[in-house]
Design an enzyme around this catalytic site. Structure first.
Site, PDB file in Angstrom:
ATOM      1  CB  SER A 151       1.760  -5.548  -9.586  1.00 22.54           C
ATOM      2  OG  SER A 151       2.726  -4.537  -9.557  1.00 22.54           O
ATOM      3  NE  ARG A 184       6.815  -1.206   0.954  1.00 24.97           N
ATOM      4  CZ  ARG A 184       6.280  -2.152   0.195  1.00 24.97           C
ATOM      5  NH1 ARG A 184       6.794  -2.412  -0.994  1.00 24.97           N
ATOM      6  NH2 ARG A 184       5.252  -2.851   0.591  1.00 24.97           N
ATOM      7  CG  ASP A 224      -2.594   1.296 -11.208  1.00 23.14           C
ATOM      8  OD1 ASP A 224      -1.599   1.966 -10.875  1.00 23.14           O
ATOM      9  OD2 ASP A 224      -2.552   0.065 -11.414  1.00 23.14           O
ATOM     10  CG  HIS A 258      -0.233  -0.727  -8.679  1.00 30.65           C
ATOM     11  ND1 HIS A 258      -0.475  -1.221  -9.944  1.00 30.65           N
ATOM     12  CD2 HIS A 258       0.736  -1.517  -8.150  1.00 30.65           C
ATOM     13  CE1 HIS A 258       0.320  -2.254 -10.180  1.00 30.65           C
ATOM     14  NE2 HIS A 258       1.068  -2.450  -9.112  1.00 30.65           N
ATOM     15  CG  ASP A 259      -1.023  -1.427  -2.877  1.00 33.50           C
ATOM     16  OD1 ASP A 259      -0.330  -2.109  -3.663  1.00 33.50           O
ATOM     17  OD2 ASP A 259      -0.592  -0.969  -1.802  1.00 33.50           O
TER      18      ASP A 259
END
Lengths: 373, 373
Positions: free
Chosen positions: B155, B224, B320, B353-354
């Site tokens: 990232s 968040r 992602d 993405h994680d």
């Protein structure tokens, strides 16, 4: 507040007498009295009352789908509706409904509750997509139309069209569902849930008791930005904006807008905030999260099997992230399993969920073809 | 405020003497004095100083990538780093850097400016990904290491690893870029821009001059939530949450949390807000938007051609949406055009993405394979 969002040229259907004694019973409980629904029409009703096309809208548009003699301003589906257009007003009597709960003339959280003398605000009963469908049905009744030729809806309007077909299976012949779904998925729910939280987090929301002069406009703006992000598609923006910068303004500060995409979002969300009531946004947004065809039969497929239209057209767009094309496929699969007559069009439009508003070429073609048959 | 986010067991590298006379010159202008960078290490440096693996992190983690004797708590990449793990601390001396501008021990907007006696806040100079790379380089110098065996980053850390390879082409042998890009695309910029606006829209942000006891926690929480939505993938959530509801609490009000996905987002964003400084978030987030390999040569490909590593591994994940796999392909294509030795792994992980944090199986395999060769 209620008059701020009025649209020129709308007609108003009042609660007809068959709802009159008990009021408008809401799908999840509660009653509304004195329900009024705004709508607009184009074209002429045939002698046999068999050429009515009923349009339900997405979350934010009014009933002004196309220009008319009374209101010459372009409507939100201008390219689609009119003489010799895909929805041909030379042939059809077209009615576009302002959703129950929306602030463009229909009874909504922004309306004065005649019984208390106050704006409804969050005293408005829980709103369901089924209530919006029922309000549309009420307009047809008020116009003396027993059965719609076709019910059409994009986005939330697609959910509403589904609800209409479930609630009044005998009162429509054909169904067109555009970029919608049998129910919302968790990613979509999370987007809308956060949008609502952004509005509610604005200190000016005041638990829904804001006044016209101090509405939670910043929360609305933030929510709309997130909405705009979910309505379009990453690749479209890559082609359109890429990393282009705006001219920095004098006194530019850190974190001020620098990229064109930021400027586009800021400009478009700013335009929106004075055009829509925050509480209405909350109610309509939540209704979309809660809607579920499975509540009409136990499963989505069992629900879809209850629809008895002659022809069904389902349109999906491959670049849509809000109602991904898998969800239109789920509808098509349901019609297939129930042996219904349906057609499923998967479009290559690059503009994501909003494609029905802007990809005139692809959408004109599929809608024209439907009405040619 | 500066000590609130300290992590147990970190080491601190102070500005080495070769930066001492002029201070730490920032990539886009401005100077920082007394720069300190927090880092952690695992394993032993070889006699030849040739086994150092330098890890840069994503936006929010600290240098605590793995547990150690000093801090036994699991790190953010626990499965990846340790004896006989894919990044094998029996063989390599592993260093994880807390980014310049992050609040876990490194100099940042949350640090006391010794010259003014105040927290930097928005007086902190404009931060670039290149500055974070330079600060990592400074740590290597302080440890007497001329050349890293490998520089790795996921990232934002992948962007930082790219910047390191561009700024210090002779000071690393190998490069691993995970779920990153040569530059951010407009959709990703719009997500981060809105996150920053959510923080800045919290009245408690006070233009960056909040105090520890009244930080803009609600803005952080909203930002968040949006982050978490962009870090995962719609289909994963469909499998994990679908439309499951939580048990309604007593006194449940309209718009309160109802779906499990909403509860998951609420819980996880709530956990985060006391762990990260809002101004640091703003600076790091913006640095990602501004980073562009094309600034190191005119075009992305010209920039990539300047990288002189022996081996390069690029890893992307098909699900992602924040750094879509097209962007890792762009890096691979650049290495291909420049005739570099590279490998491009496209993973089927479903966690978006994680994935590098949670898809242990797929990521362990590709990283292990890289170090076996």
């Amino acid at each position: 507040m209620s008059n701020d969002f009025q649209v020129k040229g709308i007609k108003i259907a009042k609660l007809p007498s068959d709802y009159g004694s008990t009021g408008f019973k809401m799908f999840k409980g509660g009653v509304l009295n004195n329900v009024e629904i705004a709508y607009e029409t184009w074209g002429e009703l045939s002698i046999n009352n068999d050429n009515a096309i009923l349009i339900f809208t997405g979350l934010s548009p009014s009933s002004h789908a196309a220009s008319s003699n009374i209101n010459k301003e372009a409507g939100w589906w201008e390219y689609m509706i009119g003489p010799n257009k895909p929805i041909d007003t030379n042939k059809y009597f077209v009615i576009c409904i302002n959703s129950l709960g929306s602030c463009f003339g229909s009874t909504s959280p922004a309306t004065l509750d005649k019984e208390t003398g106050n704006i409804y605000g969050t005293k408005f009963p829980e709103l369901s997509i089924e209530d919006i469908a029922k309000a549309g049905h009420m307009v047809l009744i008020s116009l003396g139309i027993d059965k719609a030729h076709t019910v059409i809806g994009p986005s939330m309007g697609g959910m509403t069209a589904l609800a209409y077909a479930l609630l009044y299976p005998k009162d429509l012949s054909n169904l067109i569902i555009i970029s919608a779904a049998a129910r919302a998925l968790p990613f979509t729910i999370s987007i809308r849930s956060l949008q609502r939280e952004l509005i509610r987090s604005d200190p000016k929301w005041e638990k829904g008791n804001y006044t016209k002069d101090s509405a939670p406009l910043n929360g609305m703006k933030l929510a709309r930005k997130l909405g705009l992000m979910s309505y379009r598609a990453a690749n479209e923006w890559r082609e359109r904006f890429n990393r282009a910068r705006i001219k920095k303004k004098e006194g530019q500060k850190m974190f001020d807008i620098e990229f064109e995409v930021e400027s586009y979002l800021d400009h478009n969300s700013e335009k929106f905030i004075s055009m829509f009531d925050p509480n209405c946004y909350l109610y309509l947004s939540r209704a979309m999260d809660l809607f579920d065809v499975a509540e009409h039969g136990g499963t989505v497929n069992a629900g879809l099997a209850k629809i008895h239209t002659k022809r069904n057209l389902i349109i999906g767009v491959k670049s849509d992230i809000l109602f991904p094309i898998d969800q239109q496929k789920e509808l098509a699969d349901g019609f297939e399993k129930a042996k219904k007559n349906y057609s499923f069009k998967k479009l290559d439009s690059i503009q994501g969920h909003d494609s029905f508003l802007v990809d005139e070429e692809r959408f004109s073609e599929v809608i024209s073809d439907f009405f040619k048959d």
